[in-house]
Scaffold this active site. Sequence first.
Site, PDB file in Angstrom:
ATOM      1  N   ASP A   1      98.351  81.328  30.548  1.00 58.26           N
ATOM      2  CA  ASP A   1      97.011  81.905  30.421  1.00 58.26           C
ATOM      3  C   ASP A   1      96.086  81.246  31.438  1.00 58.26           C
ATOM      4  OD1 ASP A   1      95.010  83.505  28.638  1.00 58.26           O
ATOM      5  OD2 ASP A   1      94.052  81.558  29.000  1.00 58.26           O
TER       6      ASP A   1
ATOM      7  N   TYR B   1      88.801  79.374  36.257  1.00 60.81           N
ATOM      8  CA  TYR B   1      89.318  78.016  36.043  1.00 60.81           C
ATOM      9  C   TYR B   1      89.559  77.242  37.351  1.00 60.81           C
ATOM     10  CZ  TYR B   1      90.279  79.829  31.328  1.00 60.81           C
ATOM     11  OH  TYR B   1      90.183  80.410  30.085  1.00 60.81           O
TER      12      TYR B   1
ATOM     13  N   LYS C   1      91.787  86.675  34.245  1.00 58.23           N
ATOM     14  CA  LYS C   1      90.561  87.241  33.662  1.00 58.23           C
ATOM     15  C   LYS C   1      89.480  87.457  34.724  1.00 58.23           C
ATOM     16  CE  LYS C   1      91.546  84.228  29.698  1.00 58.23           C
ATOM     17  NZ  LYS C   1      91.859  82.860  30.079  1.00 58.23           N
TER      18      LYS C   1
ATOM     19  N   HIS D   1      86.599  88.394  30.707  1.00 56.41           N
ATOM     20  CA  HIS D   1      86.474  87.042  30.150  1.00 56.41           C
ATOM     21  C   HIS D   1      85.375  86.927  29.083  1.00 56.41           C
ATOM     22  CE1 HIS D   1      87.586  82.728  31.621  1.00 56.41           C
ATOM     23  NE2 HIS D   1      87.315  82.704  30.332  1.00 56.41           N
TER      24      HIS D   1
HETATM   25  P1  NDP Z   1      92.907  73.137  23.108  1.00 59.46           P
HETATM   26  O1  NDP Z   1      92.298  73.531  21.813  1.00 59.46           O
HETATM   27  O2  NDP Z   1      94.244  73.669  23.476  1.00 59.46           O
HETATM   28  O3  NDP Z   1      92.921  71.549  23.124  1.00 59.46           O
HETATM   29  C1  NDP Z   1      93.232  70.806  24.251  1.00 59.46           C
HETATM   30  C2  NDP Z   1      93.170  69.335  23.884  1.00 59.46           C
HETATM   31  O4  NDP Z   1      94.232  69.056  22.941  1.00 59.46           O
HETATM   32  C3  NDP Z   1      93.384  68.414  25.053  1.00 59.46           C
HETATM   33  O5  NDP Z   1      92.443  67.373  24.961  1.00 59.46           O
HETATM   34  C4  NDP Z   1      94.812  67.892  24.848  1.00 59.46           C
HETATM   35  O6  NDP Z   1      94.945  66.589  25.373  1.00 59.46           O
HETATM   36  C5  NDP Z   1      94.906  67.877  23.350  1.00 59.46           C
HETATM   37  N1  NDP Z   1      96.289  67.978  22.854  1.00 59.46           N
HETATM   38  C6  NDP Z   1      97.197  68.920  23.160  1.00 59.46           C
HETATM   39  N2  NDP Z   1      98.354  68.706  22.500  1.00 59.46           N
HETATM   40  C7  NDP Z   1      98.172  67.590  21.752  1.00 59.46           C
HETATM   41  C8  NDP Z   1      98.997  66.865  20.866  1.00 59.46           C
HETATM   42  N3  NDP Z   1     100.260  67.258  20.602  1.00 59.46           N
HETATM   43  N4  NDP Z   1      98.473  65.778  20.255  1.00 59.46           N
HETATM   44  C9  NDP Z   1      97.202  65.377  20.517  1.00 59.46           C
HETATM   45  N5  NDP Z   1      96.367  66.019  21.364  1.00 59.46           N
HETATM   46  C10 NDP Z   1      96.854  67.123  21.979  1.00 59.46           C
HETATM   47  O7  NDP Z   1      91.852  73.409  24.313  1.00 59.46           O
HETATM   48  P2  NDP Z   1      91.312  74.484  25.290  1.00 59.46           P
HETATM   49  O8  NDP Z   1      89.867  74.613  25.003  1.00 59.46           O
HETATM   50  O9  NDP Z   1      91.730  74.176  26.659  1.00 59.46           O
HETATM   51  O10 NDP Z   1      91.977  75.882  24.878  1.00 59.46           O
HETATM   52  C11 NDP Z   1      93.277  76.236  25.289  1.00 59.46           C
HETATM   53  C12 NDP Z   1      93.285  77.363  26.318  1.00 59.46           C
HETATM   54  O11 NDP Z   1      92.604  78.526  25.846  1.00 59.46           O
HETATM   55  C13 NDP Z   1      92.543  77.043  27.617  1.00 59.46           C
HETATM   56  O12 NDP Z   1      93.229  76.127  28.421  1.00 59.46           O
HETATM   57  C14 NDP Z   1      92.381  78.442  28.202  1.00 59.46           C
HETATM   58  O13 NDP Z   1      93.591  78.867  28.774  1.00 59.46           O
HETATM   59  C15 NDP Z   1      92.019  79.228  26.950  1.00 59.46           C
HETATM   60  N6  NDP Z   1      90.536  79.314  26.749  1.00 59.46           N
HETATM   61  C16 NDP Z   1      89.931  80.561  26.896  1.00 59.46           C
HETATM   62  C17 NDP Z   1      88.570  80.705  26.729  1.00 59.46           C
HETATM   63  C18 NDP Z   1      87.956  82.056  26.879  1.00 59.46           C
HETATM   64  O14 NDP Z   1      86.703  82.152  26.966  1.00 59.46           O
HETATM   65  N7  NDP Z   1      88.717  83.120  26.919  1.00 59.46           N
HETATM   66  C19 NDP Z   1      87.694  79.577  26.397  1.00 59.46           C
HETATM   67  C20 NDP Z   1      88.413  78.320  26.208  1.00 59.46           C
HETATM   68  C21 NDP Z   1      89.783  78.230  26.374  1.00 59.46           C
HETATM   69  P3  NDP Z   1      96.128  66.224  26.434  1.00 59.46           P
HETATM   70  O15 NDP Z   1      95.882  67.073  27.638  1.00 59.46           O
HETATM   71  O16 NDP Z   1      95.930  64.779  26.656  1.00 59.46           O
HETATM   72  O17 NDP Z   1      97.430  66.556  25.752  1.00 59.46           O
END
Ligand code: NDP
Length: 311
Positions: A50, A55, A84, A115
């Site tokens: 995604d 981004y 998007k 988006h």
């Molecule tokens: P998430 O809710 O996926 O959370 C990401 C966080 O979780 C990071 O800090 C990561 O740290 C941590 N994490 C991941 N796995 C673990 C684990 N097993 N244990 C502990 N911590 C963990 O965040 P996003 O807001 O990025 O949402 C995901 C995706 O959704 C985005 O990347 C994007 O592709 C999409 N998105 C779309 C939007 C829209 O407007 N359409 C808006 C926001 C997001 P670490 O990297 O250290 O693992």
Amino acid sequence: MSILQEKIQLNNGTAIPVVGLGTVTPDDKKPILREVVRTAILDAGYRHIDTAWYYGVEPILGEVLEEIFNEGKIKREDLFITTKVWPALWSNPQKSLDKSLKDLRVDYVDLWLQHWPLTFKSDENGQPPVPRDSSGKVIEDDGDFLDTYKKMVDIYKNSNKVKAIGVSNYSIGNLDRLLKETDVVPVINQIELHPQLPLNDLVEFCNKHKIVVEAYSPFGSNGAPVLELPLVKQLAEKYNVRPADILVNYHTASGRVALPRSLNPDRIKQGYKKVPLTKEDLAKLYEIGEKEPKRYIKEDWGHHIGLPFWD
Ligand code: NDP
């Protein structure tokens, strides 16, 4: 068992893997993204990425994807790629798509989303991506956000560059208007969703109209606060899996797609296990946000688009 290769059907006959790799990446972490994507596809078995014009990672993804395809282990058609259109390019989605395809080094995307249901007053190249006045307020254009989707429909119908189209951050009211004014039902509505934000009415509306819901920020975004909920931890213990597996299965068990992000290759390598959550487990998870809803992504440009719990 991993659920990374499970798929569900979309309303246009295509199918989408139920877990996608989120690719929002802070600038200082961009060098790690290459390794993360390689590990995700080649070691963990991710088949769905995604991303978005906004981004700023599509050139990096393009390099890695080309490398992986050239190595011959994975073919383009094995992957499901989403990009998007950002509100800064709302009046010229074709330009947005062409840039994304060029940067991603692919001929088509599997899914193309609007988006946000917003129009920003930026230049013809979408700069600045978020225009603001001297007081910091986002400068919106006076166009109609639905024109973007209508142009996306034309491109979907008249080119081979997108296999499916959909939307993101659409409320019930905005979806209702879209359904009345256009003749292509979006295959997806991508929204923030997790046990603290179940948005049952919106999800039910999408289900009724055969729009699959994709959950963004399934862990609550930076810092992953939703992973810390006591019930999520208890269920992880009960099933001997990680809290992250519980949160992904919360969606997939309900017919939705989850888009978790991690920039930690060790976490990525583990993928996500399938967990036999019971109806009672799910009901308790839903109850958390039904009682005390909490939204984590509260961009200032989104407060007036009709999605609940923004304040
Ligand atoms: P998430 O809710 O996926 O959370 C990401 C966080 O979780 C990071 O800090 C990561 O740290 C941590 N994490 C991941 N796995 C673990 C684990 N097993 N244990 C502990 N911590 C963990 O965040 P996003 O807001 O990025 O949402 C995901 C995706 O959704 C985005 O990347 C994007 O592709 C999409 N998105 C779309 C939007 C829209 O407007 N359409 C808006 C926001 C997001 P670490 O990297 O250290 O693992």
